[in-house]
Motif scaffolding. Structure first.
Motif, PDB file in Angstrom:
ATOM      1  N   ARG A   1       0.782  -1.289  -0.037  1.00 16.46           N
ATOM      2  CA  ARG A   1       0.296   0.293   0.137  1.00 16.46           C
ATOM      3  C   ARG A   1       1.069   1.312   0.072  1.00 16.46           C
ATOM      4  N   PHE A   2       1.984   1.196   0.845  1.00 15.47           N
ATOM      5  CA  PHE A   2       2.517   2.091   0.727  1.00 15.47           C
ATOM      6  C   PHE A   2       3.250   2.307  -0.424  1.00 15.47           C
ATOM      7  N   CYS A   3       3.969   1.521  -1.659  1.00 19.12           N
ATOM      8  CA  CYS A   3       4.456   1.917  -3.102  1.00 19.12           C
ATOM      9  C   CYS A   3       3.049   2.530  -3.807  1.00 19.12           C
ATOM     10  N   ALA A   4       2.185   1.913  -3.050  1.00 20.34           N
ATOM     11  CA  ALA A   4       0.838   2.251  -4.138  1.00 20.34           C
ATOM     12  C   ALA A   4       0.702   3.851  -3.805  1.00 20.34           C
ATOM     13  N   PHE A   5       0.711   4.285  -2.379  1.00 23.57           N
ATOM     14  CA  PHE A   5       0.890   5.917  -2.565  1.00 23.57           C
ATOM     15  C   PHE A   5       1.883   6.284  -3.151  1.00 23.57           C
ATOM     16  N   MET A   6       3.428   6.220  -2.529  1.00 21.97           N
ATOM     17  CA  MET A   6       4.447   6.888  -3.635  1.00 21.97           C
ATOM     18  C   MET A   6       4.146   7.025  -5.053  1.00 21.97           C
ATOM     19  N   ILE A   7       3.702   5.690  -5.502  1.00 22.06           N
ATOM     20  CA  ILE A   7       3.195   5.944  -6.659  1.00 22.06           C
ATOM     21  C   ILE A   7       2.508   7.324  -6.901  1.00 22.06           C
ATOM     22  N   LEU A   8       1.258   6.840  -6.315  1.00 18.22           N
ATOM     23  CA  LEU A   8       0.928   8.329  -6.647  1.00 18.22           C
ATOM     24  C   LEU A   8       0.676   9.535  -6.249  1.00 18.22           C
ATOM     25  N   LEU A   9       2.017   9.936  -4.962  1.00 16.73           N
ATOM     26  CA  LEU A   9       2.315  10.732  -4.837  1.00 16.73           C
ATOM     27  C   LEU A   9       3.599  11.240  -6.508  1.00 16.73           C
ATOM     28  N   ASP A  10       4.126  10.083  -6.914  1.00 17.93           N
ATOM     29  CA  ASP A  10       4.894  10.788  -7.822  1.00 17.93           C
ATOM     30  C   ASP A  10       4.294  11.408  -8.783  1.00 17.93           C
ATOM     31  N   ILE A  11       3.017  10.235  -9.005  1.00 22.98           N
ATOM     32  CA  ILE A  11       2.580  11.706 -10.288  1.00 22.98           C
ATOM     33  C   ILE A  11       2.085  12.675 -10.469  1.00 22.98           C
ATOM     34  N   PHE A  12       1.085  13.191  -8.674  1.00 21.60           N
ATOM     35  CA  PHE A  12       1.104  13.802  -8.255  1.00 21.60           C
ATOM     36  C   PHE A  12       1.982  15.122  -8.336  1.00 21.60           C
ATOM     37  N   PHE A  13       3.150  15.090  -8.272  1.00 20.67           N
ATOM     38  CA  PHE A  13       4.776  15.637  -8.660  1.00 20.67           C
ATOM     39  C   PHE A  13       4.741  15.608  -9.665  1.00 20.67           C
ATOM     40  N   GLU A  14       4.390  15.257 -10.523  1.00 24.77           N
ATOM     41  CA  GLU A  14       4.781  14.731 -11.974  1.00 24.77           C
ATOM     42  C   GLU A  14       4.314  16.444 -12.452  1.00 24.77           C
ATOM     43  N   PHE A  15       2.672  16.446 -12.320  1.00 24.39           N
ATOM     44  CA  PHE A  15       2.336  16.823 -12.616  1.00 24.39           C
ATOM     45  C   PHE A  15       2.117  18.087 -11.981  1.00 24.39           C
ATOM     46  N   PHE A  16       2.458  18.684 -11.233  1.00 28.53           N
ATOM     47  CA  PHE A  16       3.035  19.844 -10.741  1.00 28.53           C
ATOM     48  C   PHE A  16       4.170  19.971 -11.402  1.00 28.53           C
ATOM     49  N   TYR A  17       5.264  19.685 -11.496  1.00 31.48           N
ATOM     50  CA  TYR A  17       6.340  19.803 -12.445  1.00 31.48           C
ATOM     51  C   TYR A  17       5.654  20.672 -13.786  1.00 31.48           C
ATOM     52  N   VAL A  18       5.206  19.201 -14.441  1.00 33.07           N
ATOM     53  CA  VAL A  18       4.654  19.810 -16.331  1.00 33.07           C
ATOM     54  C   VAL A  18       4.291  21.107 -16.086  1.00 33.07           C
ATOM     55  N   ASP A  19       3.378  21.075 -15.417  1.00 34.63           N
ATOM     56  CA  ASP A  19       2.972  23.006 -14.774  1.00 34.63           C
ATOM     57  C   ASP A  19       3.517  23.765 -15.057  1.00 34.63           C
ATOM     58  N   ALA A  20       4.315  23.705 -13.492  1.00 31.41           N
ATOM     59  CA  ALA A  20       5.038  24.480 -13.522  1.00 31.41           C
ATOM     60  C   ALA A  20       5.572  25.243 -14.600  1.00 31.41           C
TER      61      ALA A  20
ATOM     62  N   VAL B   1       9.186   8.315 -21.346  1.00 31.48           N
ATOM     63  CA  VAL B   1       9.372   7.017 -20.353  1.00 31.48           C
ATOM     64  C   VAL B   1       8.640   8.023 -19.007  1.00 31.48           C
ATOM     65  N   ARG B   2       8.319   9.253 -19.057  1.00 28.12           N
ATOM     66  CA  ARG B   2       7.716   9.734 -18.079  1.00 28.12           C
ATOM     67  C   ARG B   2       6.392   9.926 -18.135  1.00 28.12           C
ATOM     68  N   THR B   3       5.777  10.139 -19.386  1.00 26.91           N
ATOM     69  CA  THR B   3       4.520   8.898 -19.553  1.00 26.91           C
ATOM     70  C   THR B   3       3.568   7.710 -18.956  1.00 26.91           C
ATOM     71  N   LEU B   4       5.149   6.762 -19.889  1.00 25.87           N
ATOM     72  CA  LEU B   4       4.153   5.731 -19.346  1.00 25.87           C
ATOM     73  C   LEU B   4       4.734   5.983 -17.995  1.00 25.87           C
ATOM     74  N   ARG B   5       4.474   6.701 -16.834  1.00 30.01           N
ATOM     75  CA  ARG B   5       4.743   6.406 -15.630  1.00 30.01           C
ATOM     76  C   ARG B   5       3.309   6.460 -14.587  1.00 30.01           C
ATOM     77  N   ILE B   6       2.693   6.787 -15.975  1.00 32.69           N
ATOM     78  CA  ILE B   6       1.154   6.836 -16.028  1.00 32.69           C
ATOM     79  C   ILE B   6       0.426   5.522 -15.768  1.00 32.69           C
ATOM     80  N   LEU B   7       1.055   4.594 -16.734  1.00 35.73           N
ATOM     81  CA  LEU B   7       0.237   3.203 -16.379  1.00 35.73           C
ATOM     82  C   LEU B   7       0.749   2.996 -15.399  1.00 35.73           C
ATOM     83  N   ARG B   8       1.553   3.176 -14.585  1.00 36.43           N
ATOM     84  CA  ARG B   8       1.691   2.664 -13.490  1.00 36.43           C
ATOM     85  C   ARG B   8       0.426   3.250 -12.440  1.00 36.43           C
ATOM     86  N   VAL B   9      -0.084   4.538 -12.874  1.00 42.15           N
ATOM     87  CA  VAL B   9      -0.545   5.015 -12.090  1.00 42.15           C
ATOM     88  C   VAL B   9      -2.362   3.717 -12.356  1.00 42.15           C
ATOM     89  N   VAL B  10      -2.188   3.795 -13.107  1.00 37.16           N
ATOM     90  CA  VAL B  10      -3.901   2.458 -14.150  1.00 37.16           C
ATOM     91  C   VAL B  10      -3.271   1.355 -13.084  1.00 37.16           C
TER      92      VAL B  10
END
Length: 157
Positions: A1-20, A105-114
């Protein structure tokens, strides 16, 4: 569960990075400074996921490569190793070589969220909605082909 949380946190961070990055790029072409600002958190995420892969290989041994979930393990490994190498190169050289490849490759990380969504039982309604959307792709493709054929048939008249 912790890894799932970290994957979601990573994707939120990536969205923040791309937006900024887009805001900085559009505002005053200073995306290089933003790369320096987010390089440490990005390296922490990359290191965490790299450690996760190494620990899973150590724990599962050959089952990691030849077990029931070998495809997901291989996909995760390729994505994590590629991101880890890109982050190391960015930290040591100050820029990323082949930025298009790294963006892919960063875009492929979204598939991990799926994958997290599909396995997390508490997200049943989101999983149902996501599954329904994925199951609609093929019928929509055939509808698009049919409409295109009708348009091409009647456009010649």
């Amino acid at each position: 569960r912790f890894c799932a949380f970290m994957i979601l946190l990573d994707i939120f961070f990536e969205f923040f990075y791309v937006d900024a990055a887009l805001k900085h790029e559009l505002a005053n072409h200073q995306a290089a400074k933003l790369d320096q600002d987010v390089s440490l958190p990005a390296m922490i995420f990359a290191s965490f996921f790299m450690l996760d892969i190494v620990l899973r290989v150590y724990a599962w041994r050959l089952a990691f490569f030849f077990g029931k979930h070998w495809k997901t393990n291989a996909f995760d490994s390729v994505v994590v190793v590629a991101i880890f190498i890109a982050e190391i190169v960015r930290l040591t050289r100050g820029r990323v070589f082949f930025p298009e490849w790294v963006a892919f490759v960063r875009t492929l990380r979204i598939l991990r969220v799926v994958r997290v969504i599909m396995k997390w039982h508490r997200l049943l309604s989101l999983r149902t909605m996501f599954s329904s959307m994925l199951n609609c792709v093929e019928p929509m493709l055939w509808a698009f082909v049919f409409i295109s054929l009708l348009l091409s048939l009647f456009s010649n008249l």
